[in-house]
Structure formats: structure tokens, C-alpha cells
Design an enzyme around this catalytic site. Structure first.
Site, PDB file in Angstrom:
ATOM      1  N   THR A 151       0.846  -1.202   0.000  1.00 31.56           N
ATOM      2  CA  THR A 151       0.000   0.000   0.000  1.00 31.56           C
ATOM      3  C   THR A 151       0.881   1.251   0.000  1.00 31.56           C
ATOM      4  OG1 THR A 151      -1.694  -1.166   1.246  1.00 31.56           O
ATOM      5  CG2 THR A 151      -1.774   1.240   1.337  1.00 31.56           C
ATOM      6  N   GLY A 152       0.410   2.284  -0.666  1.00 33.80           N
ATOM      7  CA  GLY A 152       1.114   3.573  -0.589  1.00 33.80           C
ATOM      8  C   GLY A 152       1.392   4.157  -1.960  1.00 33.80           C
TER       9      GLY A 152
ATOM     10  N   ALA B  98       8.019   1.472   2.253  1.00 31.04           N
ATOM     11  CA  ALA B  98       8.370   1.596   3.673  1.00 31.04           C
ATOM     12  C   ALA B  98       8.465   3.078   4.015  1.00 31.04           C
ATOM     13  CB  ALA B  98       9.701   0.917   3.959  1.00 31.04           C
TER      14      ALA B  98
ATOM     15  N   GLY C 184       3.433   1.657   7.898  1.00 29.21           N
ATOM     16  CA  GLY C 184       2.127   1.990   8.457  1.00 29.21           C
ATOM     17  C   GLY C 184       1.735   3.446   8.284  1.00 29.21           C
TER      18      GLY C 184
ATOM     19  N   GLU D 221      -0.533  -5.496   5.840  1.00 25.95           N
ATOM     20  CA  GLU D 221       0.789  -5.577   5.203  1.00 25.95           C
ATOM     21  C   GLU D 221       1.628  -6.664   5.873  1.00 25.95           C
ATOM     22  OE1 GLU D 221       1.167  -0.950   3.685  1.00 25.95           O
ATOM     23  OE2 GLU D 221       2.055  -1.502   5.569  1.00 25.95           O
TER      24      GLU D 221
ATOM     25  N   LYS E 283      14.327   7.129   2.369  1.00 34.04           N
ATOM     26  CA  LYS E 283      13.802   6.195   3.385  1.00 34.04           C
ATOM     27  C   LYS E 283      14.896   5.386   4.084  1.00 34.04           C
ATOM     28  CE  LYS E 283       9.491   7.099   2.025  1.00 34.04           C
ATOM     29  NZ  LYS E 283       8.584   6.172   1.425  1.00 34.04           N
TER      30      LYS E 283
HETATM   31  C1  5RP Z   1       1.387   1.990   4.272  1.00 30.82           C
HETATM   32  C2  5RP Z   1       2.856   1.804   4.280  1.00 30.82           C
HETATM   33  C3  5RP Z   1       3.619   2.351   3.127  1.00 30.82           C
HETATM   34  O1  5RP Z   1       4.386   1.333   2.572  1.00 30.82           O
HETATM   35  C4  5RP Z   1       4.530   3.443   3.618  1.00 30.82           C
HETATM   36  O2  5RP Z   1       3.743   4.400   4.317  1.00 30.82           O
HETATM   37  C5  5RP Z   1       5.273   4.123   2.472  1.00 30.82           C
HETATM   38  O3  5RP Z   1       4.366   4.816   1.684  1.00 30.82           O
HETATM   39  P1  5RP Z   1       4.799   5.694   0.447  1.00 30.82           P
HETATM   40  O4  5RP Z   1       5.242   4.755  -0.614  1.00 30.82           O
HETATM   41  O5  5RP Z   1       3.548   6.470   0.091  1.00 30.82           O
HETATM   42  O6  5RP Z   1       5.910   6.619   0.905  1.00 30.82           O
HETATM   43  O7  5RP Z   1       3.439   1.238   5.170  1.00 30.82           O
HETATM   44  O8  5RP Z   1       0.798   1.549   5.454  1.00 30.82           O
END
Ligand code: 5RP
Length: 223
Positions: free
Chosen positions: A28-29, A83, A95, A103, A121
Site C-alpha cells: 500500500t502507498g 516503507a 504503516g 501488510e 527512506k
Molecule cells: C502503508 C505503508 C507504506 O508502505 C509506507 O507508508 C510508504 O508509503 P509511500 O510509498 O507512500 O511513501 O506502510 O501503510
């Protein structure tokens, strides 16, 4: 390169890990959204996906990718997810998108976790990003006090002025002020607190590979 372009780059690079004829675990994300868009270009070669959130399910289905319930599949060859932070051992904080419980479940069902992330990250020690913890609402205040005893400050995540409700109908605490130098021990400890559904440290379900988007291209880290 912009952060958005780096996310596109790693989203496309992750296709390399998708086996023909397989069911793919999908996180997700915003980075995973790039992966889903890329996955649509090879949708005729996969059977479908198991998704970690309602948001990813909707995006997958809108692009014509069949989504299976996690209970319909025994084991997945690969799980692709982003992440909020990843350390040099592949342990992560996740999260930020409130999907951490599903996840972790889909990651646990998968033989390989491929993390896709831009270089911002990568950290030496987890904890700068506020740690998401999914909790049963009646336990939230007590869990906040338990984090305070560890030096953290927990805030209830809000959406439109009201507590955010996860896909599992629970709440999220975001905890600042922690330095998580021993992710396995920390995940083990917090997971045992009554009312914690899932702590957003992924040390038991850490990444096996990280595709890191850098201005020089995709760097592959293997853990
Ligand atoms: C969602 C997550 C996502 O993997 C994390 O927040 C990274 O998101 P993004 O790719 O938008 O930076 O853990 O619950």
C-alpha cells in the site's frame, strides 16, 4: 530526479521480481501505486494479486487485475511494498498509510519481501519517522502510557477531525521520540502489550531485497 520519478523507477524495477503465472502480494502507498500501474502492463502474464488494503484492491481492480482474498492462497512467491524507513539490515517502519496489519499478514504469507523506496527512506537507526501502531480503541490510552515509559509520545491519528478508522475498524497511534536500535526485541516487546493489534516495526517480516531509487538509478540492496 523528483521523489515521484524515483518512486516510478522502483515501481517499474519491481516487475523483475514478478514471476509469470503467479499471484503477487501487493502493499500500500504512493510507491506501490506506481508498482500497480506497472503491473497492469503485464497483467496478462499473472494470475492476480493478494492486496494489503482496500485502497490497493480498488486500484488493482480498476486496472483489470484480479484480487484474491489472502485465505484463498497458501503461499506467495513475492510481496512488493514500500516503507516509511528501512535500515541497513532490511528492518522497516511501516504503516504511514495505516495498512500495517494487513501488510504484515501478506508479508508473512510471502517467501520474499521486496521493498521499493526512494533513497530518503534509508536510515541508520529506525525511529525518526513516527512509529504507527494499530490498537484496539479501548486500550489506546494505556498503550500511550506504556510508550511514554519508553520515552515516546503517542498521538491518536486523526482524519477529518475524528480518529482514523483502519480497514480493520481499529485506531492508529503515531509514536515519536523513539530510537529503535534493536528492532527484533522492540517488535517482540510491543507486540505483547494487550490491545496492540500490530506494531509498525517490521523486523520479523523484514525485507529480503530493497530497490532503492537514487539519482544515479535503482540500487539493489540484498539482506
Ligand atoms: C502503508 C505503508 C507504506 O508502505 C509506507 O507508508 C510508504 O508509503 P509511500 O510509498 O507512500 O511513501 O506502510 O501503510
Amino acid at each position: 530526479m523528483t521523489q515521484d520519478e524515483l518512486k516510478t523507477l522502483v515501481g517499474q524495477a519491481a516487475l523483475h521480481y514478478v514471476e509469470d503465472g503467479s499471484i503477487v502480494g501487493v502493499g500500500t502507498g504512493s510507491t506501490v501505486n506506481k508498482f500497480i500501474d506497472a503491473l497492469a502492463t503485464m497483467k496478462g502474464r499473472i494470475v492476480g494479486a493478494v492486496s494489503s488494503s482496500l485502497a490497493s484492491t480498488e486500484r488493482l481492480q480498476a486496472l483489470g487485475i484480479k484480487v484474491f482474498d489472502a485465505t484463498e492462497v497458501d503461499e506467495l512467491a513475492v510481496y512488493i511494498d514500500g516503507a516509511d524507513e528501512i535500515d541497513h539490515a532490511g528492518c522497516m517502519i511501516k504503516g504511514g498509510g495505516a495498512a500495517l496489519t494487513r501488510e504484515k499478514i501478506v508479508a508473512a504469507q510471502s517467501r520474499k519481501f521486496v521493498c521499493i523506496a526512494d533513497e530518503s527512506k534509508l536510515v541508520t537507526t529506525l525511529g525518526n519517522f513516527p512509529l504507527p501502531v494499530e490498537v484496539i480503541p479501548m486500550a489506546a490510552k494505556r498503550i500511550a502510557r506504556q510508550f511514554a515509559a519508553l520515552g515516546g509520545t503517542a498521538s491518536l491519528r486523526l482524519k477529518d477531525g475524528a480518529p482514523l478508522v483502519t480497514d480493520n475498524c481499529q485506531h492508529i497511534l503515531d509514536v515519536t521520540g523513539l530510537k529503535i536500535s534493536e528492532p527484533l526485541a522492540f517488535e517482540s516487546q510491543v507486540s505483547q502489550w494487550p490491545g496492540v493489534v500490530t506494531v509498525g516495526v517490521f523486523a520479523f517480516q523484514k525485507a529480503n531485497v530493497c530497490l532503492l531509487g537514487t539519482s544515479a538509478g535503482v540500487k539493489t540492496l540484498v539482506f
